[in-house]
Design an enzyme around this catalytic site. Sequence first.
Site, PDB file in Angstrom:
ATOM      1  N   CYS A 223       5.872  -7.559   5.389  1.00 46.24           N
ATOM      2  CA  CYS A 223       4.684  -8.051   4.713  1.00 46.24           C
ATOM      3  C   CYS A 223       3.424  -7.728   5.490  1.00 46.24           C
ATOM      4  O   CYS A 223       3.443  -7.024   6.500  1.00 46.24           O
ATOM      5  CB  CYS A 223       4.785  -9.568   4.525  1.00 46.24           C
ATOM      6  SG  CYS A 223       6.341 -10.116   3.804  1.00 46.24           S
TER       7      CYS A 223
ATOM      8  N   ARG B  49       3.397  -9.696   0.197  1.00 50.13           N
ATOM      9  CA  ARG B  49       4.843  -9.729   0.358  1.00 50.13           C
ATOM     10  C   ARG B  49       5.528  -8.457  -0.122  1.00 50.13           C
ATOM     11  O   ARG B  49       5.281  -7.984  -1.237  1.00 50.13           O
ATOM     12  CB  ARG B  49       5.430 -10.923  -0.402  1.00 50.13           C
ATOM     13  CG  ARG B  49       6.935 -11.111  -0.169  1.00 50.13           C
ATOM     14  CD  ARG B  49       7.506 -12.234  -1.002  1.00 50.13           C
ATOM     15  NE  ARG B  49       8.927 -12.445  -0.722  1.00 50.13           N
ATOM     16  CZ  ARG B  49       9.772 -13.061  -1.530  1.00 50.13           C
ATOM     17  NH1 ARG B  49       9.344 -13.554  -2.675  1.00 50.13           N
ATOM     18  NH2 ARG B  49      11.050 -13.201  -1.194  1.00 50.13           N
ATOM     19  N   LEU B  50       6.389  -7.931   0.744  1.00 46.38           N
ATOM     20  CA  LEU B  50       7.374  -6.920   0.373  1.00 46.38           C
ATOM     21  C   LEU B  50       8.718  -7.621   0.419  1.00 46.38           C
ATOM     22  O   LEU B  50       9.214  -7.967   1.490  1.00 46.38           O
ATOM     23  CB  LEU B  50       7.344  -5.734   1.345  1.00 46.38           C
ATOM     24  CG  LEU B  50       8.422  -4.659   1.131  1.00 46.38           C
ATOM     25  CD1 LEU B  50       8.254  -3.987  -0.225  1.00 46.38           C
ATOM     26  CD2 LEU B  50       8.381  -3.623   2.249  1.00 46.38           C
TER      27      LEU B  50
ATOM     28  N   ILE C 269      12.449  -8.395   0.646  1.00 44.75           N
ATOM     29  CA  ILE C 269      13.664  -7.759   1.161  1.00 44.75           C
ATOM     30  C   ILE C 269      14.854  -8.712   1.058  1.00 44.75           C
ATOM     31  O   ILE C 269      15.950  -8.314   0.683  1.00 44.75           O
ATOM     32  CB  ILE C 269      13.466  -7.328   2.630  1.00 44.75           C
ATOM     33  CG1 ILE C 269      12.293  -6.349   2.758  1.00 44.75           C
ATOM     34  CG2 ILE C 269      14.746  -6.707   3.187  1.00 44.75           C
ATOM     35  CD1 ILE C 269      12.519  -5.008   2.124  1.00 44.75           C
TER      36      ILE C 269
ATOM     37  N   GLY D  77       8.085  -9.784   8.822  1.00 45.38           N
ATOM     38  CA  GLY D  77       9.223  -9.318   9.603  1.00 45.38           C
ATOM     39  C   GLY D  77      10.552  -9.750   9.024  1.00 45.38           C
ATOM     40  O   GLY D  77      10.650 -10.120   7.851  1.00 45.38           O
TER      41      GLY D  77
ATOM     42  N   ASP E  85      14.607 -15.837   5.020  1.00 47.00           N
ATOM     43  CA  ASP E  85      14.536 -16.048   6.463  1.00 47.00           C
ATOM     44  C   ASP E  85      13.208 -16.703   6.845  1.00 47.00           C
ATOM     45  O   ASP E  85      13.119 -17.414   7.844  1.00 47.00           O
ATOM     46  CB  ASP E  85      14.736 -14.737   7.224  1.00 47.00           C
ATOM     47  CG  ASP E  85      13.767 -13.646   6.818  1.00 47.00           C
ATOM     48  OD1 ASP E  85      13.194 -13.721   5.721  1.00 47.00           O
ATOM     49  OD2 ASP E  85      13.577 -12.694   7.602  1.00 47.00           O
TER      50      ASP E  85
ATOM     51  N   ILE F   1      14.092  15.819   7.016  1.00 49.23           N
ATOM     52  CA  ILE F   1      13.032  16.766   6.665  1.00 49.23           C
ATOM     53  C   ILE F   1      13.376  18.132   7.226  1.00 49.23           C
ATOM     54  O   ILE F   1      13.735  18.263   8.400  1.00 49.23           O
ATOM     55  CB  ILE F   1      11.667  16.296   7.190  1.00 49.23           C
ATOM     56  CG1 ILE F   1      11.189  15.074   6.393  1.00 49.23           C
ATOM     57  CG2 ILE F   1      10.637  17.403   7.093  1.00 49.23           C
ATOM     58  CD1 ILE F   1       9.813  14.595   6.761  1.00 49.23           C
TER      59      ILE F   1
END
Length: 618
Positions: free
Chosen positions: A2, A48-49, A51, A75, A96, A287
Site C-alpha cells: 500500500c 490499498r493494494l 493481497i 507491507g 494481517d 527479460i
Amino acid sequence: MCGINGIISGTIQDKEARIKAMNSRLSHRGPDDEGQWVEGVAALGHRRLSIIDLSEAGHQPMISACGRYVMVFNGEIYNYADLRQRFNYPYRSQTDSEVVLAAWSEMGHKCVELFNGMFAIAVWDKQEKTLTLVRDRLGIKPIYWCHTPEAFCFSSEIRALTTSNLISGKLDEASVVDFLRYQTVQAPDTILKDVHLMVPGTILRYELSSNQTGVETYWSPFRAGKKTPESYEEVKREVRRLFFKAVERRLVADVPFGAFLSGGIDSSAIVGAMAKVSNRQVDTFNITFSEDDFSEAPYARHVAKMHKTNHHEIHLKPEDFLQMIPDALAAMDHPSGDGPNTWVVSKMTKEAGITMALSGLGGDELFGGYPIFNRMVTLEQRKWLWHLPLSLRKAAGKALMALKPGVASTKVMRLMTMKNYHFEEAFAISRQALMDPQLAGILRSSSLPEHNPVRWLRQNKVNETGEVLSRVSVAEMTTYMQNVLLRDSDQMSMAHALEVRVPFLDHELVEYVLSLPDAFKRPVTPKKLLVDSLPDLLPDYIVNRPKMGFVFPWRDWLKGVMHDFADQRIRTLAQREMFYEPGVLDIWHRFLKGDPSVTFSRVWPLVVLEETIRSLGQ
C-alpha cells in the site's frame, strides 16, 4: 502492499484536503481502495493494494477495537496467522493489518519484535497524542518524514510530501554529491533538504505536546551475534531449513503470484523452492535482449524447464526501452542510478496478470556474491602495505593506471593514497561511481562533504560486527542494498501496483548467516554455502555460468538510440549553478570516446539527476 500518509498539526486547518491530495499522489501504489481519517490535530491516509483478504474489511485507516489507536500499514506480516491466535481481540477481518493493530493494542510498539515481514507502520495514539512510525528490519518498505514549524508529516513516497505543500522541495547540495558518488543518497538523508528517510529497524516517536521526535533502534545487523556450529553439514541443513521457510512464508497471498527469473543462482534458488512448496505451477518472468552479451535467456529457460514453470520471456529492443524511459524516470520517486531495470520487468510482470512476485534480491549480499567479498579479504590480509611510504604507494598506483587505465585502476590508486588502511573507507571506495577528483572537476564547490557510507559504518562500529565476510555483508546491506536496490524495488514495482517479496531478507535467515564464522562462508566458488545447501535446486550449468547481474546494455544504448535523450539532459545539467559546465561535458565526451575510466554508470546518474531537478520544478 500500500501507500500511507499522515499529517499531525495543531495549526493547519485544511488537513483533510491535503491528505486527500497526498493519497491521490499515491494512487499507483494502491488502486484497490483508499481512505482518510481526520480528527482534531491528526490526519491519516491510505491507498490499498489488496493481497490478503480482498474484502472491504481490510479498509484503512483502521481503528482499534478500544478506539484508542488509529493505524495505517504498508507491507506484509508473514507470520500473522500464528500471531492472530496469540491475542484476544475481536477481529473483523482476515487481514494481517488487523493482527498488527491487535498486537499494538496489547503490547504497544514492542509488538514489532514479533513480526516477520516487510512493513511500514504508523499509529496515532488518540489518548497520548503521539504518532509512532516503524520501519522493517532490512528496509524493504520506506517511510519518508519531515518536521516543519507547521506540522509533522510522513509518507511512503517523497512526491506525496511535496504534494502536501508543507515542504520547500529544495535540493540538498551535500546529498547531490552523495548521489553522484554512490548513485543514491544514504538514509536518513534524501535528495531534499527537509525530508528524511527512516533508517531500517527503527521506531520514530513524535509527541505533539513537546513537538519533539525521538528514535530508537529495535534491530540492527551491526549487532549480529556469533555462532560456532559443530560442522559444515549442520550449517548447510540450517541454511536450507531457514531458506525454505522464508520462501514458504512469502507464498501466502489471495492474488496471482510469480517470480523474477534471471537464471542466476539467487533467482533459480527462489524458483526451485517455490516449485517444491507451492501447490500450483509457478509463473516465471525473464527479460531478453537483442544484444546476446546481455541476454540471460538460455539460463532462465533451463531453470524454467527444470521446475516446469509457466515461463514468460519478454524481448526488449532498444527502441522499446527508449519509449519507456520517460515513464520510468517519471515513476522514480527518488533519484537512482539503477531504477529503470526494475521498472521494466515490473511493468511486464504486472501486465501478465501477476500482482505479487518473489525476487532473489539479497542473495549476493548475504552469501558473498559480489567480487568485493574476496577483495576485502585480500585487503585485510595485506594491511602491511599501508606501512610503506606514501610516495612509494602513489608511484605504484600511477604505474598501474598507466599500464591498465580504467575504473579498477583508479580505485586502486585511491586505495593506495589512503594515509592508513580503514575497512570503512576501503569499502566505500569499492562502491563509488564518480571518484572525488572527477567530482571536483564537475562541481563549482571548492570542498566536498564527508562520505556518508564511511560516516555511517564508523558510527555503527562495523568493525565490531564479526569477521571480514560478515562485515562486508553488513556494509553492503546497510548502504548499497538498502539505499539503491530496495529503494528501486519499492518505487519501481509499486509504480505498477506490483508487490515484490524478498525471501533472502527474512531476518531469521539473515541473522543466522551473519552469525557464522568466515570459514563456513568463504566464496571460493560462487556463493558456496548457498549452493552447497541447495544442491537439488542449483545445477552446475547455473552455478558456473558467467555472472552478469540484471543490467541493460546501457553503454551501447547511450551511444546509440538513447544518445540524444541523454545528451540534452547532460547539457542542461551542466549549465546549472552547482556545476562547472566544461567539466561535465568533458565527462560525457570521454564516455562517448570510450575512455575506460568513464563507464555508463558514471554518466547515467547525470541524466537521472537532471530529470529529478526538472520534476521538482527547479
